[in-house]
Design an enzyme around this catalytic site. Structure first.
Site, PDB file in Angstrom:
ATOM      1  CB  CYS A 251      -8.993  -6.341  -7.751  1.00  0.00           C
ATOM      2  SG  CYS A 251      -7.491  -5.836  -8.607  1.00  0.00           S
TER       3      CYS A 251
ATOM      4  CD  GLU B 114      -4.338 -10.849  -6.364  1.00  0.00           C
ATOM      5  OE1 GLU B 114      -3.748  -9.866  -5.873  1.00  0.00           O
ATOM      6  OE2 GLU B 114      -5.522 -11.129  -6.119  1.00  0.00           O
TER       7      GLU B 114
ATOM      8  CB  CYS C  37      -5.237  -8.731 -10.063  1.00  0.00           C
ATOM      9  SG  CYS C  37      -4.203  -7.646  -9.072  1.00  0.00           S
TER      10      CYS C  37
ATOM     11  CB  CYS D  36      -3.113  -6.395  -6.152  1.00  0.00           C
ATOM     12  SG  CYS D  36      -4.577  -5.388  -5.977  1.00  0.00           S
TER      13      CYS D  36
ATOM     14  CD  GLU E 167      -3.000  -1.274   2.119  1.00  0.00           C
ATOM     15  OE1 GLU E 167      -2.903  -0.565   3.142  1.00  0.00           O
ATOM     16  OE2 GLU E 167      -3.975  -2.014   1.880  1.00  0.00           O
TER      17      GLU E 167
HETATM   18  N1  THU Z   1      -5.744  -6.569  -2.618  1.00  0.00           N
HETATM   19  C1  THU Z   1      -4.859  -7.461  -3.159  1.00  0.00           C
HETATM   20  O1  THU Z   1      -3.646  -7.381  -2.933  1.00  0.00           O
HETATM   21  N2  THU Z   1      -5.362  -8.438  -3.949  1.00  0.00           N
HETATM   22  C2  THU Z   1      -6.691  -8.667  -4.147  1.00  0.00           C
HETATM   23  O2  THU Z   1      -7.035  -9.601  -4.839  1.00  0.00           O
HETATM   24  C3  THU Z   1      -7.680  -7.781  -3.558  1.00  0.00           C
HETATM   25  C4  THU Z   1      -7.154  -6.575  -2.890  1.00  0.00           C
HETATM   26  C5  THU Z   1      -5.224  -5.553  -1.698  1.00  0.00           C
HETATM   27  C6  THU Z   1      -5.226  -4.135  -2.183  1.00  0.00           C
HETATM   28  C7  THU Z   1      -5.301  -3.379  -0.881  1.00  0.00           C
HETATM   29  O3  THU Z   1      -3.995  -3.227  -0.358  1.00  0.00           O
HETATM   30  C8  THU Z   1      -6.075  -4.276   0.047  1.00  0.00           C
HETATM   31  O4  THU Z   1      -6.011  -5.567  -0.526  1.00  0.00           O
HETATM   32  C9  THU Z   1      -7.512  -3.872   0.241  1.00  0.00           C
HETATM   33  O5  THU Z   1      -8.153  -3.687  -0.958  1.00  0.00           O
END
Ligand code: THU
Length: 141
Positions: free
Chosen positions: A93, A61, A96, A59, A50
Site C-alpha cells: 500500500c 510489510e 508501506c 500491514c 488487524e
Molecule cells: N495489507 C497488507 O498487510 N499489506 C499490503 O500490501 C496490502 C494490505 C493488509 C491490510 C489489511 O489487513 C488487509 O491487508 C486488507 O487491506
C-alpha cells in the site's frame, strides 16, 4: 549483496508464504505475509495485524521492517509480499511504500502473479519519493 537470483526469489516468497500462516486478519480475511531480505542475507518476516478499530491495522510489510530495524538491521535488498492465492499481485500500500523507502530506495519488490513472481523496483512504485534527503537536519533539534 547483488539482486536476488531465481532461487533466492523463490526462497523469499516461500518465507513470506510461511509467515502468512500467522497473519491476523479476522475482519478482512485478507491474509498477507512479507519477507524482507537484508544485505547480509538474513530474512525478516511480518504479517498483517488487524484491529477491531479497523484503522489501527498494521500491514505485513511494516511489520517486517519493524522486526529488522528492531534487530539493528537497516540494509535491505528485496521484499516479497504474498496476499491471498488469487493470482493478483499484492503490491504494498502507499503507506508501506513510504516506510520501505525510508531505508531502501533501491529495494526490489517481489509479488506473485498467476504467471509467477514479478519483481518491481520500489522506485517505480513510488516515483519522486519524499525522503530523508528532502529534510534539512538542524543541529540540536
Ligand atoms: N495489507 C497488507 O498487510 N499489506 C499490503 O500490501 C496490502 C494490505 C493488509 C491490510 C489489511 O489487513 C488487509 O491487508 C486488507 O487491506
Amino acid at each position: 549483496m547483488n539482486a536476488p537470483n531465481d532461487s533466492a526469489i523463490a526462497g523469499l516468497i516461500d518465507a513470506a508464504r510461511q509467515a502468512r500462516e500467522n497473519a491476523y486478519a479476522p475482519y478482512s480475511g485478507f491474509r498477507v505475509g512479507a519477507a524482507l531480505l537484508t544485505a547480509d542475507g538474513r530474512i525478516f518476516t511480518g504479517v498483517n495485524v488487524e484491529n477491531a478499530s479497523y484503522g489501527l491495522t498494521s500491514c505485513a510489510e511494516s511489520g517486517a521492517v519493524s522486526s529488522a530495524v528492531g534487530a539493528g538491521v537497516r540494509d535491505f535488498v528485496a521484499i516479497a509480499v504474498t496476499g491471498p492465492d488469487n493470482g493478483v499481485p499484492c503490491t504494498p500500500c502507499g503507506s508501506c511504500r513510504q516506510i520501505l523507502h525510508e531505508f531502501a530506495p533501491n529495494l526490489l519488490v517481489i509479488t506473485e502473479a498467476a504467471s509467477g513472481a514479478v519483481t518491481t523496483p520500489l522506485r517505480e512504485l513510488l516515483p519522486q519519493a519524499f525522503g530523508s534527503g528532502n529534510i534539512q537536519r538542524v543541529e540540536g533539534r
